[in-house]
Scaffold this motif. Structure first.
Motif, PDB file in Angstrom:
ATOM      1  N   TYR A   1      69.577   8.000   7.035  1.00  0.00           N
ATOM      2  CA  TYR A   1      69.390   6.552   7.169  1.00  0.00           C
ATOM      3  C   TYR A   1      69.418   6.084   8.623  1.00  0.00           C
ATOM      4  O   TYR A   1      68.539   5.355   9.068  1.00  0.00           O
ATOM      5  CB  TYR A   1      70.457   5.778   6.387  1.00  0.00           C
ATOM      6  N   GLU A   2      70.437   6.492   9.350  1.00  0.00           N
ATOM      7  CA  GLU A   2      70.612   6.006  10.719  1.00  0.00           C
ATOM      8  C   GLU A   2      69.423   6.378  11.609  1.00  0.00           C
ATOM      9  O   GLU A   2      68.899   5.542  12.346  1.00  0.00           O
ATOM     10  CB  GLU A   2      71.908   6.553  11.312  1.00  0.00           C
ATOM     11  N   GLY A   3      68.981   7.621  11.527  1.00  0.00           N
ATOM     12  CA  GLY A   3      67.848   8.063  12.339  1.00  0.00           C
ATOM     13  C   GLY A   3      66.557   7.346  11.979  1.00  0.00           C
ATOM     14  O   GLY A   3      65.767   6.981  12.854  1.00  0.00           O
ATOM     15  N   VAL A   4      66.343   7.129  10.684  1.00  0.00           N
ATOM     16  CA  VAL A   4      65.138   6.428  10.239  1.00  0.00           C
ATOM     17  C   VAL A   4      65.170   4.977  10.715  1.00  0.00           C
ATOM     18  O   VAL A   4      64.174   4.458  11.228  1.00  0.00           O
ATOM     19  CB  VAL A   4      64.986   6.514   8.704  1.00  0.00           C
ATOM     20  N   LEU A   5      66.314   4.327  10.577  1.00  0.00           N
ATOM     21  CA  LEU A   5      66.422   2.942  11.047  1.00  0.00           C
ATOM     22  C   LEU A   5      66.199   2.846  12.553  1.00  0.00           C
ATOM     23  O   LEU A   5      65.531   1.927  13.028  1.00  0.00           O
ATOM     24  CB  LEU A   5      67.784   2.358  10.672  1.00  0.00           C
TER      25      LEU A   5
ATOM     26  N   GLN B   1      58.124  -0.196  16.265  1.00  0.00           N
ATOM     27  CA  GLN B   1      57.452  -1.296  15.566  1.00  0.00           C
ATOM     28  C   GLN B   1      57.336  -1.046  14.064  1.00  0.00           C
ATOM     29  O   GLN B   1      56.274  -1.186  13.462  1.00  0.00           O
ATOM     30  CB  GLN B   1      56.077  -1.554  16.179  1.00  0.00           C
ATOM     31  N   CYS B   2      58.436  -0.641  13.461  1.00  0.00           N
ATOM     32  CA  CYS B   2      58.533  -0.414  12.012  1.00  0.00           C
ATOM     33  C   CYS B   2      57.599   0.686  11.508  1.00  0.00           C
ATOM     34  O   CYS B   2      57.085   0.619  10.394  1.00  0.00           O
ATOM     35  CB  CYS B   2      58.298  -1.710  11.240  1.00  0.00           C
ATOM     36  N   ARG B   3      57.396   1.705  12.327  1.00  0.00           N
ATOM     37  CA  ARG B   3      56.568   2.847  11.922  1.00  0.00           C
ATOM     38  C   ARG B   3      57.361   4.135  12.095  1.00  0.00           C
ATOM     39  O   ARG B   3      58.134   4.273  13.029  1.00  0.00           O
ATOM     40  CB  ARG B   3      55.301   2.925  12.764  1.00  0.00           C
ATOM     41  N   LEU B   4      57.127   5.053  11.180  1.00  0.00           N
ATOM     42  CA  LEU B   4      57.724   6.384  11.291  1.00  0.00           C
ATOM     43  C   LEU B   4      56.634   7.366  11.687  1.00  0.00           C
ATOM     44  O   LEU B   4      55.512   7.290  11.188  1.00  0.00           O
ATOM     45  CB  LEU B   4      58.346   6.826   9.966  1.00  0.00           C
ATOM     46  N   SER B   5      56.977   8.299  12.543  1.00  0.00           N
ATOM     47  CA  SER B   5      56.002   9.303  12.972  1.00  0.00           C
ATOM     48  C   SER B   5      55.653  10.222  11.804  1.00  0.00           C
ATOM     49  O   SER B   5      56.416  10.355  10.837  1.00  0.00           O
ATOM     50  CB  SER B   5      56.575  10.135  14.120  1.00  0.00           C
TER      51      SER B   5
END
Length: 112
Positions: free
Chosen positions: A26-30, A37-41
């Protein structure tokens, strides 16, 4: 359809969605969402998909192990199962494999 099916479906669609199965992620994703800008690689989504698939594989292994010992044939024969699942964890990388140019790793059961 339940949680396991949804985890697998999300994992298969990692290019468009992320699946979170572990609170430790959770922490890393947040942090990544906040910084990008609310995107995950793509790499993060692949890693999360792998975590999800490992989670469901462990779940399936527990179920199949329980069922293998609970069938009427297994109880009646008292014999060993035809197959056995095992989960091993990486302990350490070794200096080299069977030959010096090969890589090797040591694995062990969680029970130690």
């Amino acid at each position: 359809m339940g949680g396991v099916a949804l985890i697998r479906a999300a994992g298969k669609n990692f290019e468009d969605v992320a699946v979170l199965t572990s609170p430790s992620d959770y922490e890393g994703v947040l942090a990544e969402l906040s910084a990008a800008q609310c995107r995950l690689s793509l790499e993060t989504r692949k890693r999360l998909a792998l975590t999800g698939f490992r989670h469901t594989a462990e779940y399936d292994t527990m179920i199949s192990g329980a069922w293998a010992g609970n069938t009427a044939a297994a109880k009646e024969s008292g014999s060993f199962p035809a197959s056995l699942e095992s989960r091993l964890v990486k302990v350490q990388d070794l200096r080299y494999g069977e030959n010096p140019h090969q890589k090797a790793t040591l694995y062990s059961s969680e029970a130690g």
